[in-house]
Design a protein around this motif. Structure first.
Motif, PDB file in Angstrom:
ATOM      1  N   ASN A  78      20.357-153.454  61.779  1.00 44.65           N
ATOM      2  CA  ASN A  78      19.827-153.556  63.141  1.00 44.65           C
ATOM      3  C   ASN A  78      20.231-152.362  63.995  1.00 44.65           C
ATOM      4  O   ASN A  78      19.590-152.069  64.999  1.00 44.65           O
ATOM      5  CB  ASN A  78      20.341-154.843  63.801  1.00 44.65           C
ATOM      6  N   HIS A  79      21.329-151.723  63.599  1.00 43.20           N
ATOM      7  CA  HIS A  79      21.873-150.612  64.395  1.00 43.20           C
ATOM      8  C   HIS A  79      22.729-149.780  63.452  1.00 43.20           C
ATOM      9  O   HIS A  79      23.516-150.330  62.684  1.00 43.20           O
ATOM     10  CB  HIS A  79      22.693-151.207  65.538  1.00 43.20           C
ATOM     11  N   LEU A  80      22.558-148.439  63.535  1.00 44.07           N
ATOM     12  CA  LEU A  80      23.199-147.594  62.530  1.00 44.07           C
ATOM     13  C   LEU A  80      24.403-146.828  63.052  1.00 44.07           C
ATOM     14  O   LEU A  80      24.846-145.863  62.431  1.00 44.07           O
ATOM     15  CB  LEU A  80      22.162-146.649  61.916  1.00 44.07           C
ATOM     16  N   GLU A  81      24.948-147.247  64.177  1.00 48.28           N
ATOM     17  CA  GLU A  81      26.196-146.605  64.610  1.00 48.28           C
ATOM     18  C   GLU A  81      27.299-146.953  63.609  1.00 48.28           C
ATOM     19  O   GLU A  81      27.244-147.984  62.924  1.00 48.28           O
ATOM     20  CB  GLU A  81      26.561-147.056  66.035  1.00 48.28           C
ATOM     21  N   SER A  82      28.316-146.093  63.553  1.00 45.56           N
ATOM     22  CA  SER A  82      29.269-146.174  62.436  1.00 45.56           C
ATOM     23  C   SER A  82      30.049-147.480  62.374  1.00 45.56           C
ATOM     24  O   SER A  82      30.502-147.877  61.295  1.00 45.56           O
ATOM     25  CB  SER A  82      30.256-145.005  62.500  1.00 45.56           C
ATOM     26  N   ASP A  83      30.228-148.166  63.521  1.00 49.96           N
ATOM     27  CA  ASP A  83      30.981-149.416  63.452  1.00 49.96           C
ATOM     28  C   ASP A  83      30.200-150.507  62.722  1.00 49.96           C
ATOM     29  O   ASP A  83      30.775-151.521  62.327  1.00 49.96           O
ATOM     30  CB  ASP A  83      31.441-149.905  64.831  1.00 49.96           C
ATOM     31  N   HIS A  84      28.900-150.285  62.527  1.00 47.31           N
ATOM     32  CA  HIS A  84      28.090-151.270  61.782  1.00 47.31           C
ATOM     33  C   HIS A  84      27.502-150.712  60.490  1.00 47.31           C
ATOM     34  O   HIS A  84      26.997-151.475  59.677  1.00 47.31           O
ATOM     35  CB  HIS A  84      26.949-151.791  62.669  1.00 47.31           C
ATOM     36  N   ALA A  85      27.525-149.399  60.352  1.00 42.70           N
ATOM     37  CA  ALA A  85      26.943-148.812  59.152  1.00 42.70           C
ATOM     38  C   ALA A  85      27.877-147.802  58.487  1.00 42.70           C
ATOM     39  O   ALA A  85      27.510-147.175  57.493  1.00 42.70           O
ATOM     40  CB  ALA A  85      25.607-148.145  59.500  1.00 42.70           C
TER      41      ALA A  85
ATOM     42  N   PHE B 254      37.456-147.725  71.462  1.00 44.32           N
ATOM     43  CA  PHE B 254      36.092-148.095  71.091  1.00 44.32           C
ATOM     44  C   PHE B 254      35.184-146.867  71.205  1.00 44.32           C
ATOM     45  O   PHE B 254      34.947-146.346  72.298  1.00 44.32           O
ATOM     46  CB  PHE B 254      35.600-149.226  72.003  1.00 44.32           C
ATOM     47  N   HIS B 255      34.711-146.398  70.092  1.00 45.89           N
ATOM     48  CA  HIS B 255      33.768-145.278  70.027  1.00 45.89           C
ATOM     49  C   HIS B 255      34.336-143.972  70.584  1.00 45.89           C
ATOM     50  O   HIS B 255      33.599-143.073  70.952  1.00 45.89           O
ATOM     51  CB  HIS B 255      32.464-145.612  70.765  1.00 45.89           C
ATOM     52  N   GLY B 256      35.679-143.919  70.715  1.00 46.43           N
ATOM     53  CA  GLY B 256      36.296-142.667  71.158  1.00 46.43           C
ATOM     54  C   GLY B 256      36.287-142.458  72.655  1.00 46.43           C
ATOM     55  O   GLY B 256      36.779-141.433  73.131  1.00 46.43           O
TER      56      GLY B 256
ATOM     57  N   GLU C 297      33.132-155.814  80.579  1.00 49.87           N
ATOM     58  CA  GLU C 297      33.676-154.550  80.068  1.00 49.87           C
ATOM     59  C   GLU C 297      32.681-153.886  79.117  1.00 49.87           C
ATOM     60  O   GLU C 297      32.396-152.690  79.218  1.00 49.87           O
ATOM     61  CB  GLU C 297      34.984-154.856  79.343  1.00 49.87           C
ATOM     62  N   TYR C 298      32.115-154.686  78.210  1.00 50.00           N
ATOM     63  CA  TYR C 298      31.169-154.138  77.235  1.00 50.00           C
ATOM     64  C   TYR C 298      29.914-153.635  77.939  1.00 50.00           C
ATOM     65  O   TYR C 298      29.423-152.530  77.682  1.00 50.00           O
ATOM     66  CB  TYR C 298      30.805-155.208  76.188  1.00 50.00           C
ATOM     67  N   PHE C 299      29.410-154.452  78.845  1.00 51.94           N
ATOM     68  CA  PHE C 299      28.173-154.072  79.533  1.00 51.94           C
ATOM     69  C   PHE C 299      28.396-152.808  80.362  1.00 51.94           C
ATOM     70  O   PHE C 299      27.607-151.854  80.287  1.00 51.94           O
ATOM     71  CB  PHE C 299      27.708-155.226  80.439  1.00 51.94           C
TER      72      PHE C 299
ATOM     73  N   ASP D 262      26.926-158.369  67.118  1.00 56.67           N
ATOM     74  CA  ASP D 262      27.704-157.633  66.114  1.00 56.67           C
ATOM     75  C   ASP D 262      29.156-157.416  66.521  1.00 56.67           C
ATOM     76  O   ASP D 262      29.928-156.821  65.769  1.00 56.67           O
ATOM     77  CB  ASP D 262      27.044-156.280  65.815  1.00 56.67           C
ATOM     78  N   HIS D 263      29.518-157.812  67.750  1.00 56.98           N
ATOM     79  CA  HIS D 263      30.924-157.753  68.170  1.00 56.98           C
ATOM     80  C   HIS D 263      31.288-159.059  68.849  1.00 56.98           C
ATOM     81  O   HIS D 263      30.518-159.583  69.668  1.00 56.98           O
ATOM     82  CB  HIS D 263      31.165-156.637  69.200  1.00 56.98           C
ATOM     83  N   GLY D 264      32.469-159.556  68.538  1.00 55.39           N
ATOM     84  CA  GLY D 264      33.014-160.675  69.290  1.00 55.39           C
ATOM     85  C   GLY D 264      32.430-162.016  68.893  1.00 55.39           C
ATOM     86  O   GLY D 264      32.123-162.267  67.720  1.00 55.39           O
TER      87      GLY D 264
ATOM     88  N   GLN E 185      22.713-157.432  67.182  1.00 52.47           N
ATOM     89  CA  GLN E 185      23.523-156.194  67.133  1.00 52.47           C
ATOM     90  C   GLN E 185      24.423-156.070  68.365  1.00 52.47           C
ATOM     91  O   GLN E 185      25.040-157.048  68.757  1.00 52.47           O
ATOM     92  CB  GLN E 185      22.679-154.949  66.795  1.00 52.47           C
ATOM     93  N   ASP E 186      24.520-154.910  69.000  1.00 46.01           N
ATOM     94  CA  ASP E 186      25.506-154.758  70.084  1.00 46.01           C
ATOM     95  C   ASP E 186      25.193-155.619  71.320  1.00 46.01           C
ATOM     96  O   ASP E 186      26.102-155.982  72.078  1.00 46.01           O
ATOM     97  CB  ASP E 186      25.572-153.295  70.538  1.00 46.01           C
ATOM     98  N   ILE E 187      23.917-155.878  71.556  1.00 41.64           N
ATOM     99  CA  ILE E 187      23.548-156.577  72.794  1.00 41.64           C
ATOM    100  C   ILE E 187      24.178-157.971  72.787  1.00 41.64           C
ATOM    101  O   ILE E 187      24.158-158.657  71.769  1.00 41.64           O
ATOM    102  CB  ILE E 187      22.020-156.735  72.940  1.00 41.64           C
TER     103      ILE E 187
ATOM    104  N   LEU F 118      18.864-149.846  73.525  1.00 37.83           N
ATOM    105  CA  LEU F 118      19.873-150.893  73.767  1.00 37.83           C
ATOM    106  C   LEU F 118      20.757-150.970  72.537  1.00 37.83           C
ATOM    107  O   LEU F 118      20.620-151.874  71.739  1.00 37.83           O
ATOM    108  CB  LEU F 118      19.237-152.253  74.051  1.00 37.83           C
ATOM    109  N   HIS F 119      21.646-150.037  72.355  1.00 37.11           N
ATOM    110  CA  HIS F 119      21.890-148.921  73.242  1.00 37.11           C
ATOM    111  C   HIS F 119      21.647-147.572  72.550  1.00 37.11           C
ATOM    112  O   HIS F 119      21.961-146.527  73.114  1.00 37.11           O
ATOM    113  CB  HIS F 119      23.341-148.988  73.768  1.00 37.11           C
ATOM    114  N   TRP F 120      21.096-147.596  71.342  1.00 39.56           N
ATOM    115  CA  TRP F 120      20.709-146.372  70.647  1.00 39.56           C
ATOM    116  C   TRP F 120      19.202-146.443  70.391  1.00 39.56           C
ATOM    117  O   TRP F 120      18.623-147.549  70.407  1.00 39.56           O
ATOM    118  CB  TRP F 120      21.448-146.265  69.292  1.00 39.56           C
TER     119      TRP F 120
HETATM  120 FE1  FEO Z   1      26.638-149.208  69.075  1.00 41.42          FE
HETATM  121 FE2  FEO Z   1      28.759-151.579  67.994  1.00 41.42          FE
HETATM  122  O1  FEO Z   1      27.943-149.924  67.965  1.00 41.42           O
END
Ligand code: FEO
Length: 401
Positions: free
Chosen positions: A78-85, A23-25, A193-195, A224-226, A164-166, A145-147
């Motif tokens: 809502n969030h531009l990290e690569s897993d969503h954008a 997850f995210h490297g 784990e995510y938190f 946006d996850h789970g 989004q991620d929250i 939260l968190h970018w």
């Molecule tokens: Fe912050 Fe699910 O990416």
């Protein structure tokens, strides 16, 4: 491949990645993950977030089951990290949206991360509302939260918060809703784990944001996850859990993490564990050789004493311990009590360096580091049990007071 209707005319159109592990490297996702995207059909058809690179086809395939992709009018990022954008460019190319909504900070992410060119991007502020027909979309920025770009979207007519991620978790499942997922223990573990691996540094921001979320009338909370939370009880559960995780109030449980060369430090770890347990504090021992640094962090969600062990190697600590401590420090855990121990052959700086690492995370350090020359004998193991006992006493008082 279906679009799943989660409310009338609102569809999950994301994808599930069962083999997702990295997850995210930097964090492990042993239960896989999903990239959730949501389509709202109204006078203006709106797509909320997209999916990871290489997954655009899945999203478009699901979406096409309920709407011709070209009929998407707006995209909300809502969030531009690569897993969503990461697939945004392909989706934009296909649907040619009239508008793409991002937060104020999202504009920078969009420009810097996604080469937006002449896309019709519009930055929105907290409280800004866009009418899409029978519904309104209210944006709320959730900076860090968190970018910096993070925001959530609220649809009051459906009592739906797309977050989004929250409130998310890395779980791959055929279930879309938390109440359909059968393993409650696994679900809670993945929330922690995510938190603890993503959100923890921003705990003070979580505590400021939750009261804002609680002003909204929500009966579905879609991350946006789970898995999605539906119904007042499930929504309450995740909000309360986030508050508890962010508050970081002490509990009587300890984490011992260590690395070892010829088992001397490992023996010390087990003696420290005995000292804790004999004094009323449950403990978990984790070898950093056999546990990923993100698994160790996840365990910290339930542990308030943190004891680190390493032999001295080349006048310092072993490299996996240095990596673990660096990772932990960046995640800024609060309110912890620390302790350090380790064996040595000749120079013996390791335990003191561990002690300094933990102190630099603002941990309370009630004991001097315990070190042992070569193999631990009866006296050395007694000193380790003493370390466990002394830390247990401080933790018990902290929990009681
Ligand atoms: Fe912050 Fe699910 O990416």
């Amino acid at each position: 491949m279906q679009a799943i209707e989660i409310k009338k005319d609102i569809f999950w159109v994301g994808c599930v990645d069962y083999d997702h592990r990295d997850f995210h490297g930097y964090s492990m996702s042993p239960a896989g993950s999903s990239y959730n995207a949501y389509l709202v059909r109204d006078e203006k058809n709106v797509l909320f977030d997209t999916v990871a690179p290489g997954r655009a086809g899945t999203l478009l395939c699901r979406l096409a089951k309920v709407l011709e992709p070209e009929k998407v009018d707006y995209i909300v990022c809502n969030h531009l990290e690569s897993d969503h954008a990461g697939s945004l460019a392909e989706i934009v190319e296909r649907v040619k949206p009239e508008k793409i909504f991002v937060s104020q900070a999202g504009l920078k992410s969009a420009q810097g991360h996604h080469s937006i060119g002449n896309w019709p991007v519009q930055a929105v502020k907290s409280g800004e509302t866009v009418n899409i027909g029978k519904r309104n979309v209210v944006f709320q920025e959730t900076r860090m939260l968190h970018w910096p770009d993070s925001m959530v979207s609220y649809i009051p007519e459906d009592k739906l918060l797309i977050s989004q991620d929250i409130f998310g978790q890395n779980i791959a499942s055929g279930s879309r809703f938390a109440d359909e997922f059968e393993d409650g223990g696994e679900f809670v573990k993945r929330i922690k784990e995510y938190f603890y691996n993503i959100v923890l540094p921003y705990s003070p921001t979580v505590l400021k944001t939750l009261p804002v979320v609680e002003t909204l009338d929500i009966d579905m909370l879609a991350p946006d996850h789970g898995l999605i939370h539906r119904g007042a009880k499930s929504v309450r559960f995740i909000i309360d859990m986030y508050r508890k995780l962010a508050e970081q109030k002490p509990q009587k449980r300890a984490l011992i993490f260590y690395d070892t060369m010829w088992k001397s430090t490992e023996h010390m770890a087990y003696a420290v564990c005995s000292g804790l347990e004999e004094n009323g504090v449950d403990a978990r021992i984790m070898s950093v050789k056999h546990n990923h640094h993100s698994s160790v962090m996840t365990e910290l969600a339930d542990c308030w004493a943190v004891l680190a062990g390493s032999p001295t190697h080349n006048n310092t600590i072993l490299p996996l311990m240095a990596a673990q401590l660096t990772y932990m420090k960046g995640l800024r855990p609060l309110n912890r009590i620390g302790g350090a121990f380790g064996s040595y052959g000749w120079s013996g700086e390791g335990p003191k360096q561990l002690h300094e690492h933990l102190a630099s995370m603002n941990m309370e350090m009630p004991c001097q580091p315990v070190k042992c020359n070569w193999k631990p004998d009866h006296e050395a193991l007694k000193a380790c049990r003493g370390l466990g006992k002394d830390v247990a006493e401080v933790l018990r008082k902290k929990c009681e007071g």
